[in-house]
Write an enzyme that holds these catalytic residues in place. Structure first.
Site, mmCIF file in Angstrom:
data_model
loop_
_atom_site.group_PDB
_atom_site.id
_atom_site.type_symbol
_atom_site.label_atom_id
_atom_site.label_comp_id
_atom_site.label_asym_id
_atom_site.label_seq_id
_atom_site.Cartn_x
_atom_site.Cartn_y
_atom_site.Cartn_z
ATOM 1 N N TYR A 51 -16.325 -0.885 23.822
ATOM 2 C CA TYR A 51 -17.112 -0.576 22.626
ATOM 3 C C TYR A 51 -16.155 0.056 21.633
ATOM 4 C CZ TYR A 51 -20.727 1.894 19.815
ATOM 5 O OH TYR A 51 -21.531 2.402 18.820
ATOM 6 N N ASN A 60 -16.392 1.469 18.188
ATOM 7 C CA ASN A 60 -17.153 1.988 17.066
ATOM 8 C C ASN A 60 -16.096 2.282 16.009
ATOM 9 O OD1 ASN A 60 -19.353 2.913 15.707
ATOM 10 N ND2 ASN A 60 -19.674 4.708 16.981
ATOM 11 N N ARG A 92 -27.296 -5.416 10.800
ATOM 12 C CA ARG A 92 -28.458 -4.590 11.114
ATOM 13 C C ARG A 92 -28.643 -3.492 10.075
ATOM 14 N NH1 ARG A 92 -24.855 -3.431 15.139
ATOM 15 N NH2 ARG A 92 -25.163 -1.206 14.812
ATOM 16 N N ASP A 99 -29.761 0.226 10.907
ATOM 17 C CA ASP A 99 -30.095 1.175 11.969
ATOM 18 C C ASP A 99 -30.810 2.360 11.330
ATOM 19 O OD1 ASP A 99 -28.528 -0.634 13.322
ATOM 20 O OD2 ASP A 99 -27.056 0.831 14.017
ATOM 21 N N ASP A 106 -18.262 -2.463 16.096
ATOM 22 C CA ASP A 106 -19.341 -2.122 15.171
ATOM 23 C C ASP A 106 -18.746 -1.533 13.906
ATOM 24 O OD1 ASP A 106 -22.079 -2.514 15.067
ATOM 25 O OD2 ASP A 106 -22.558 -0.460 15.627
#
Length: 122
Positions: A32, A34, A78, A80, A109
């Protein structure tokens, strides 16, 4: 289940704020990244990072604006919508997912950290 459906379910799972459920979507050596921070890899590191990231969140709903895929890559734009430390934060994001055997191998992301921090007083 197809890659797009896995990512739709992953995005929906964030509203439950269950770290173990979220980590379960990743491959054992999943990454991941970020983007405002460095990448984390592997389930244990993901548990720590995601747990810390959502600490103080009381709710979150991620609206999918655009979702598309090609091969093992899924891209999800998206909005969020999160309540963090009692503050409403609406954060536009774009996630790029590399999938392997129905699991997230890599998630990058992209978002503006200042948009996240401003409502928190940062």
């Amino acid at each position: 289940m197809g890659n797009e459906q896995v990512i739709r379910e992953f995005i929906a799972a964030w509203s439950r704020l269950d770290v173990e459920e979220l980590v379960g979507f990743f491959a054992e050596d999943g990454i991941y990244h970020n983007m405002p921070t460095g990448p984390v890899q592997g389930h244990e590191a993901l548990r720590i990072f995601i747990g810390g990231f959502i600490n103080g969140w009381s709710e979150t709903v991620w609206d999918v604006l655009t979702l598309m895929s090609a091969g093992n890559t899924v891209i999800a734009e998206r909005l969020d919508r999160t309540v963090a430390h009692g503050k409403q934060i609406d954060l536009p994001c774009c996630g790029v997912f590399e999938m392997k055997d129905g699991k997230i191998a890599v998630w990058r992301d992209y978002f503006d950290l200042a948009t996240y921090m401003k409502p928190l007083g940062g």
